[in-house]
Design a protein around this motif. Structure first.
Motif, PDB file in Angstrom:
ATOM      1  N   THR A 133      -8.361  -4.643   2.420  1.00  0.00           N
ATOM      2  CA  THR A 133      -8.546  -4.284   1.009  1.00  0.00           C
ATOM      3  C   THR A 133      -7.250  -4.415   0.207  1.00  0.00           C
ATOM      4  O   THR A 133      -7.299  -4.562  -1.009  1.00  0.00           O
ATOM      5  CB  THR A 133      -9.107  -2.857   0.848  1.00  0.00           C
TER       6      THR A 133
ATOM      7  N   ARG B 197      -4.180  -6.929  -4.390  1.00  0.00           N
ATOM      8  CA  ARG B 197      -3.197  -7.974  -4.709  1.00  0.00           C
ATOM      9  C   ARG B 197      -3.832  -9.080  -5.549  1.00  0.00           C
ATOM     10  O   ARG B 197      -3.237  -9.578  -6.510  1.00  0.00           O
ATOM     11  CB  ARG B 197      -2.635  -8.567  -3.416  1.00  0.00           C
TER      12      ARG B 197
ATOM     13  N   SER C 137       1.270  -1.785  -6.882  1.00  0.00           N
ATOM     14  CA  SER C 137       1.063  -0.330  -6.831  1.00  0.00           C
ATOM     15  C   SER C 137       0.765   0.263  -8.213  1.00  0.00           C
ATOM     16  O   SER C 137      -0.142   1.087  -8.332  1.00  0.00           O
ATOM     17  CB  SER C 137       2.250   0.370  -6.169  1.00  0.00           C
TER      18      SER C 137
ATOM     19  N   ARG D 234      -9.536   0.728  -9.731  1.00  0.00           N
ATOM     20  CA  ARG D 234     -10.052   1.163  -8.419  1.00  0.00           C
ATOM     21  C   ARG D 234     -11.577   1.218  -8.431  1.00  0.00           C
ATOM     22  O   ARG D 234     -12.225   0.831  -7.483  1.00  0.00           O
ATOM     23  CB  ARG D 234      -9.482   2.538  -8.023  1.00  0.00           C
TER      24      ARG D 234
ATOM     25  N   ARG E 298      -5.782   2.019   2.064  1.00  0.00           N
ATOM     26  CA  ARG E 298      -5.082   3.283   1.828  1.00  0.00           C
ATOM     27  C   ARG E 298      -6.061   4.452   1.708  1.00  0.00           C
ATOM     28  O   ARG E 298      -5.703   5.595   1.940  1.00  0.00           O
ATOM     29  CB  ARG E 298      -4.274   3.222   0.512  1.00  0.00           C
ATOM     30  N   ASP E 299      -7.298   4.142   1.295  1.00  0.00           N
ATOM     31  CA  ASP E 299      -8.264   5.202   1.001  1.00  0.00           C
ATOM     32  C   ASP E 299      -9.606   4.925   1.678  1.00  0.00           C
ATOM     33  O   ASP E 299     -10.640   5.369   1.202  1.00  0.00           O
ATOM     34  CB  ASP E 299      -8.484   5.297  -0.517  1.00  0.00           C
TER      35      ASP E 299
ATOM     36  N   ARG F  45       6.625   1.354  -3.029  1.00  0.00           N
ATOM     37  CA  ARG F  45       5.162   1.231  -3.050  1.00  0.00           C
ATOM     38  C   ARG F  45       4.513   2.475  -2.433  1.00  0.00           C
ATOM     39  O   ARG F  45       3.542   2.999  -2.946  1.00  0.00           O
ATOM     40  CB  ARG F  45       4.717  -0.027  -2.282  1.00  0.00           C
TER      41      ARG F  45
ATOM     42  N   ASP G 295       1.911   4.847  -4.202  1.00  0.00           N
ATOM     43  CA  ASP G 295       0.577   4.928  -3.587  1.00  0.00           C
ATOM     44  C   ASP G 295       0.240   6.363  -3.150  1.00  0.00           C
ATOM     45  O   ASP G 295      -0.916   6.768  -3.184  1.00  0.00           O
ATOM     46  CB  ASP G 295       0.478   3.990  -2.368  1.00  0.00           C
TER      47      ASP G 295
ATOM     48  N   ARG H 225      -0.173   8.898  -6.593  1.00  0.00           N
ATOM     49  CA  ARG H 225      -1.141   8.680  -7.685  1.00  0.00           C
ATOM     50  C   ARG H 225      -2.259   9.724  -7.591  1.00  0.00           C
ATOM     51  O   ARG H 225      -2.545  10.267  -6.515  1.00  0.00           O
ATOM     52  CB  ARG H 225      -1.697   7.250  -7.619  1.00  0.00           C
TER      53      ARG H 225
HETATM   54  O1   DC Z   1      -1.930  -3.315   2.310  1.00  0.00           O
HETATM   55  P1   DC Z   1      -1.067  -3.978   1.232  1.00  0.00           P
HETATM   56  O2   DC Z   1       0.377  -3.607   1.367  1.00  0.00           O
HETATM   57  O3   DC Z   1      -1.288  -5.438   1.117  1.00  0.00           O
HETATM   58  O4   DC Z   1      -1.608  -3.305  -0.129  1.00  0.00           O
HETATM   59  C1   DC Z   1      -1.080  -3.662  -1.378  1.00  0.00           C
HETATM   60  C2   DC Z   1      -1.213  -2.503  -2.365  1.00  0.00           C
HETATM   61  O5   DC Z   1      -2.587  -2.307  -2.687  1.00  0.00           O
HETATM   62  C3   DC Z   1      -0.700  -1.171  -1.892  1.00  0.00           C
HETATM   63  O6   DC Z   1       0.668  -0.980  -2.216  1.00  0.00           O
HETATM   64  C4   DC Z   1      -1.577  -0.191  -2.612  1.00  0.00           C
HETATM   65  C5   DC Z   1      -2.847  -0.933  -2.898  1.00  0.00           C
HETATM   66  N1   DC Z   1      -3.988  -0.531  -2.068  1.00  0.00           N
HETATM   67  C6   DC Z   1      -4.679   0.574  -2.449  1.00  0.00           C
HETATM   68  O7   DC Z   1      -4.287   1.244  -3.390  1.00  0.00           O
HETATM   69  N2   DC Z   1      -5.804   0.942  -1.786  1.00  0.00           N
HETATM   70  C7   DC Z   1      -6.236   0.239  -0.736  1.00  0.00           C
HETATM   71  N3   DC Z   1      -7.361   0.594  -0.110  1.00  0.00           N
HETATM   72  C8   DC Z   1      -5.514  -0.907  -0.302  1.00  0.00           C
HETATM   73  C9   DC Z   1      -4.364  -1.252  -0.984  1.00  0.00           C
END
Ligand code: DC
Length: 223
Positions: free
Chosen positions: A37, A42, A102, A111, A138-139, A177, A181, A184
């Motif tokens: 995700t 990105r 971010s 989102r 992340r979530d 980042r 992240d 927030r």
């Molecule tokens: O996994 P990555 O480093 O490629 O993710 C890039 C950015 O995307 C990360 O800094 C925060 C965001 N992200 C997010 O907020 N929620 C997710 N489920 C995946 C990524």
């Protein structure tokens, strides 16, 4: 004859915590659709930059989102997101996108544009005959699939994660980042209740994967 269950595996963690490598390996081993995700955030960030939309201009962001249709293309076992029929290229790993992702990912409207799309990928995985889904982000365990069969949270010391990125020849503002992240308001990076937390600082990727695979194998035999 008993049918195999369809399983959902959520893997969350900060930048360079080992999510991508472990989720790709688990996808191959158990025949699960792999979904990164982070690449979606990105790709949307690259699209906003291309359109000249700044993260502090909500009206412009909303009108850009209204003009965007998301769909899916499979590449091997991975789901790629198409924005108006096009999959983003290498620009999503550029410094410009790294620095902007971010702040864009902290915007609730952006989102929510991805929320239903991400949940819908479970249906894509079933339709395409996968035995489940492994989604990294992340979530995922906290918001997207809180009822996932397995929820893992990977973490590692920031210094070690910076060394990993440098070893890949990538420039990345890992600490910054993670700070944005984690702080927030909407869906922050956090280890949700009941998730299995794994510290990857001093263990090999193989050891991390084996720990996860042993848990998954209690429900689903390797493919
Ligand atoms: O996994 P990555 O480093 O490629 O993710 C890039 C950015 O995307 C990360 O800094 C925060 C965001 N992200 C997010 O907020 N929620 C997710 N489920 C995946 C990524």
């Amino acid at each position: 004859m008993a049918t195999s269950p369809f399983i959902i595996v959520a893997i969350d963690g900060g930048a360079a915590s080992g999510k991508s490598s472990s989720s790709r390996t688990l996808s191959d081993r158990f025949d699960l659709l792999h979904v990164d995700t982070g690449s979606f955030y990105r790709a949307l960030t690259a699209e906003m930059l291309r359109r000249g939309v700044r993260p502090d201009d909500l009206a412009a962001l909303q009108s850009a989102l209204a003009d965007i249709k998301l769909s899916t293309r499979l590449r091997g076992r991975s789901a790629e997101m198409e924005i108006n029929g096009r999959v983003a290229g290498d620009e999503i790993r550029s410094r410009e996108v790294n620095d902007a992702v971010s702040p864009f990912a902290a915007i609730p409207e952006l989102r929510s544009a991805l929320l239903a799309y991400q949940r819908g990928l479970a249906g894509v995985a079933r339709e395409k005959g996968f035995r489940g889904l492994v989604m990294e982000g992340r979530d995922i365990g906290s918001v997207i699939f809180p009822q996932a069969d397995f929820r893992f949270f990977l973490h590692a010391d920031a210094g070690e994660r910076e060394r990993r990125r440098a070893g890949q020849g990538l420039h990345d503002q890992i600490r910054e980042r993670d700070r944005i992240d984690s702080s927030r308001k909407t869906s922050p990076l956090t280890c949700s209740d009941g998730a299995t937390s794994i510290n990857t600082t001093h263990v090999t990727l193989d050891q991390v994967v084996e720990q996860m695979a042993a848990a998954i194998a209690t429900r689903l035999p390797p493919a």
